[in-house]
Design a protein around this motif. Sequence first.
Motif, PDB file in Angstrom:
ATOM      1  N   HIS A  12       1.010  -1.360   0.109  1.00  0.00           N
ATOM      2  CA  HIS A  12       0.063  -0.049   0.049  1.00  0.00           C
ATOM      3  C   HIS A  12       0.723   1.258  -0.089  1.00  0.00           C
ATOM      4  CE1 HIS A  12      -3.524  -2.518   1.818  1.00  0.00           C
ATOM      5  NE2 HIS A  12      -3.534  -2.414   0.534  1.00  0.00           N
ATOM      6  N   GLY A  13       2.008   1.076  -0.423  1.00  0.00           N
ATOM      7  CA  GLY A  13       2.938   2.188  -0.445  1.00  0.00           C
ATOM      8  C   GLY A  13       3.839   2.924   0.526  1.00  0.00           C
ATOM      9  N   GLY A  14       3.831   1.890   1.730  1.00  0.00           N
ATOM     10  CA  GLY A  14       4.562   2.148   2.836  1.00  0.00           C
ATOM     11  C   GLY A  14       4.100   3.411   3.591  1.00  0.00           C
ATOM     12  N   ASP A  15       2.910   3.891   3.460  1.00  0.00           N
ATOM     13  CA  ASP A  15       2.068   4.717   4.361  1.00  0.00           C
ATOM     14  C   ASP A  15       0.858   4.378   4.555  1.00  0.00           C
ATOM     15  OD1 ASP A  15       0.888   7.211   5.326  1.00  0.00           O
ATOM     16  OD2 ASP A  15       2.075   8.387   4.306  1.00  0.00           O
ATOM     17  N   GLY A  16       0.753   3.778   5.722  1.00  0.00           N
ATOM     18  CA  GLY A  16      -0.587   3.083   6.211  1.00  0.00           C
ATOM     19  C   GLY A  16      -1.658   3.974   6.227  1.00  0.00           C
ATOM     20  N   HIS A  17      -1.420   5.356   6.790  1.00  0.00           N
ATOM     21  CA  HIS A  17      -2.354   6.287   7.008  1.00  0.00           C
ATOM     22  C   HIS A  17      -2.735   6.832   5.731  1.00  0.00           C
ATOM     23  CE1 HIS A  17      -4.562   9.879   8.629  1.00  0.00           C
ATOM     24  NE2 HIS A  17      -3.682  10.696   7.611  1.00  0.00           N
ATOM     25  N   LYS A  18      -1.876   7.098   4.679  1.00  0.00           N
ATOM     26  CA  LYS A  18      -2.141   7.509   3.443  1.00  0.00           C
ATOM     27  C   LYS A  18      -3.210   6.439   2.787  1.00  0.00           C
ATOM     28  CE  LYS A  18      -0.227   9.211  -0.965  1.00  0.00           C
ATOM     29  NZ  LYS A  18       1.003   9.524  -1.400  1.00  0.00           N
ATOM     30  N   THR A 181      10.903   1.623  -8.790  1.00  0.00           N
ATOM     31  CA  THR A 181      11.022   0.252  -8.196  1.00  0.00           C
ATOM     32  C   THR A 181       9.772  -0.140  -7.617  1.00  0.00           C
ATOM     33  OG1 THR A 181      13.220   0.540  -7.813  1.00  0.00           O
ATOM     34  CG2 THR A 181      12.170  -1.297  -6.468  1.00  0.00           C
ATOM     35  N   ASN A 182       8.846   0.696  -6.758  1.00  0.00           N
ATOM     36  CA  ASN A 182       7.793   0.472  -6.149  1.00  0.00           C
ATOM     37  C   ASN A 182       6.638   0.323  -7.397  1.00  0.00           C
ATOM     38  OD1 ASN A 182       8.487   0.474  -3.674  1.00  0.00           O
ATOM     39  ND2 ASN A 182       8.088   2.695  -3.388  1.00  0.00           N
ATOM     40  N   ALA A 183       6.610   1.000  -8.777  1.00  0.00           N
ATOM     41  CA  ALA A 183       5.709   0.949  -9.602  1.00  0.00           C
ATOM     42  C   ALA A 183       5.890  -0.537 -10.166  1.00  0.00           C
ATOM     43  CB  ALA A 183       5.931   2.015 -10.614  1.00  0.00           C
ATOM     44  N   PHE A 184       6.959  -0.764 -10.538  1.00  0.00           N
ATOM     45  CA  PHE A 184       7.238  -2.096 -11.249  1.00  0.00           C
ATOM     46  C   PHE A 184       6.701  -3.385 -10.278  1.00  0.00           C
ATOM     47  CE2 PHE A 184       9.111   0.314 -14.398  1.00  0.00           C
ATOM     48  CZ  PHE A 184       9.120  -0.600 -15.408  1.00  0.00           C
ATOM     49  N   GLN A 185       7.098  -3.248  -8.812  1.00  0.00           N
ATOM     50  CA  GLN A 185       6.618  -4.343  -8.002  1.00  0.00           C
ATOM     51  C   GLN A 185       5.221  -4.265  -7.786  1.00  0.00           C
ATOM     52  OE1 GLN A 185       8.722  -6.284  -6.096  1.00  0.00           O
ATOM     53  NE2 GLN A 185       6.731  -7.234  -5.645  1.00  0.00           N
ATOM     54  N   HIS A 186       4.442  -3.160  -7.816  1.00  0.00           N
ATOM     55  CA  HIS A 186       3.288  -3.033  -7.811  1.00  0.00           C
ATOM     56  C   HIS A 186       2.470  -3.561  -9.170  1.00  0.00           C
ATOM     57  CE1 HIS A 186       3.468   0.436  -4.632  1.00  0.00           C
ATOM     58  NE2 HIS A 186       3.340  -0.906  -4.165  1.00  0.00           N
ATOM     59  N   PHE A 187       3.062  -3.372 -10.214  1.00  0.00           N
ATOM     60  CA  PHE A 187       2.792  -3.789 -11.711  1.00  0.00           C
ATOM     61  C   PHE A 187       2.769  -5.389 -11.216  1.00  0.00           C
ATOM     62  CE2 PHE A 187       4.041  -6.089 -15.715  1.00  0.00           C
ATOM     63  CZ  PHE A 187       2.922  -5.566 -16.288  1.00  0.00           C
ATOM     64  N   GLN A 188       3.728  -5.972 -10.857  1.00  0.00           N
ATOM     65  CA  GLN A 188       3.612  -7.474 -10.573  1.00  0.00           C
ATOM     66  C   GLN A 188       2.548  -7.955  -9.666  1.00  0.00           C
ATOM     67  OE1 GLN A 188       7.634  -8.948  -9.349  1.00  0.00           O
ATOM     68  NE2 GLN A 188       8.598  -7.400 -10.963  1.00  0.00           N
ATOM     69  N   GLU A 189       2.148  -7.153  -8.932  1.00  0.00           N
ATOM     70  CA  GLU A 189       1.274  -7.510  -7.944  1.00  0.00           C
ATOM     71  C   GLU A 189      -0.086  -7.208  -8.114  1.00  0.00           C
ATOM     72  OE1 GLU A 189       2.364  -5.404  -4.332  1.00  0.00           O
ATOM     73  OE2 GLU A 189       4.272  -6.354  -4.007  1.00  0.00           O
ATOM     74  N   HIS A 190      -0.232  -6.490  -9.070  1.00  0.00           N
ATOM     75  CA  HIS A 190      -1.734  -6.256  -9.560  1.00  0.00           C
ATOM     76  C   HIS A 190      -1.954  -6.843 -10.856  1.00  0.00           C
ATOM     77  CE1 HIS A 190      -1.271  -2.578  -6.732  1.00  0.00           C
ATOM     78  NE2 HIS A 190      -2.675  -2.747  -6.717  1.00  0.00           N
TER      79      HIS A 190
END
Length: 228
Positions: A12-18, A181-190
Amino acid sequence: MQKTTEYLCRHHGGDGHKAAEKTIQSHAKNHDRDFQTFWHRHCDRQLSDKASVIDLGCGPGLWLNELAALYPNARLTGIELAPYMLDRINGLATNINIIIDDLNNPTVDIPVHSVDVVLANLLIHELHQPVTLFSKLRSWLKPGSVLILCDMVRQPLADYLEHQYADINLGSHTPDYEALTNAFQHFQEHNRYHPEDLIQLLERCGFKVIESELFKNGRAVRIAAISV
């Protein structure tokens, strides 16, 4: 549970509140008129004022509260693990129960064949694998009862990057390394599953898929399946 909690926070982007705030702000969009039409088409015959409904990965419980207004005597259960989602739960109706559990391998004791409707909205792509959960759901649901599954599905990388970086020309500007890096990781997860993958998994786990439809311009699918 701790490993899953850490994974979800990173997912979820490392920021739980967000992430929790985004969930609240996007609730209406993720439960829009098309969703509700699909929901009522497949669930109305199961729902009554004494029905048992489970919302998997219920977040702040907003959908459960909407159901409680329609069915004040129904048994409504939300299952959630992320602490930043649980922290945003407030003002729940009295017929809602929240359970903290890891849906990768649920340990909650739900009586066999006691549930009328289950919702998994934007959950399955977050699991390490869905088969264990699907097996548990088959046990929980009454024969002929309904699972509504809504989730992101596979899309081309170019479409995903356009969605993530619509305002950035990657040919002339390189985004931050961590962001990429997060975008490509999220691409794999989504992009874990094609719609047919989810349908075939459900069928192999003992469900009968009665309808599926793409939405979000083909980036997501809604599936209605019954336990047989």
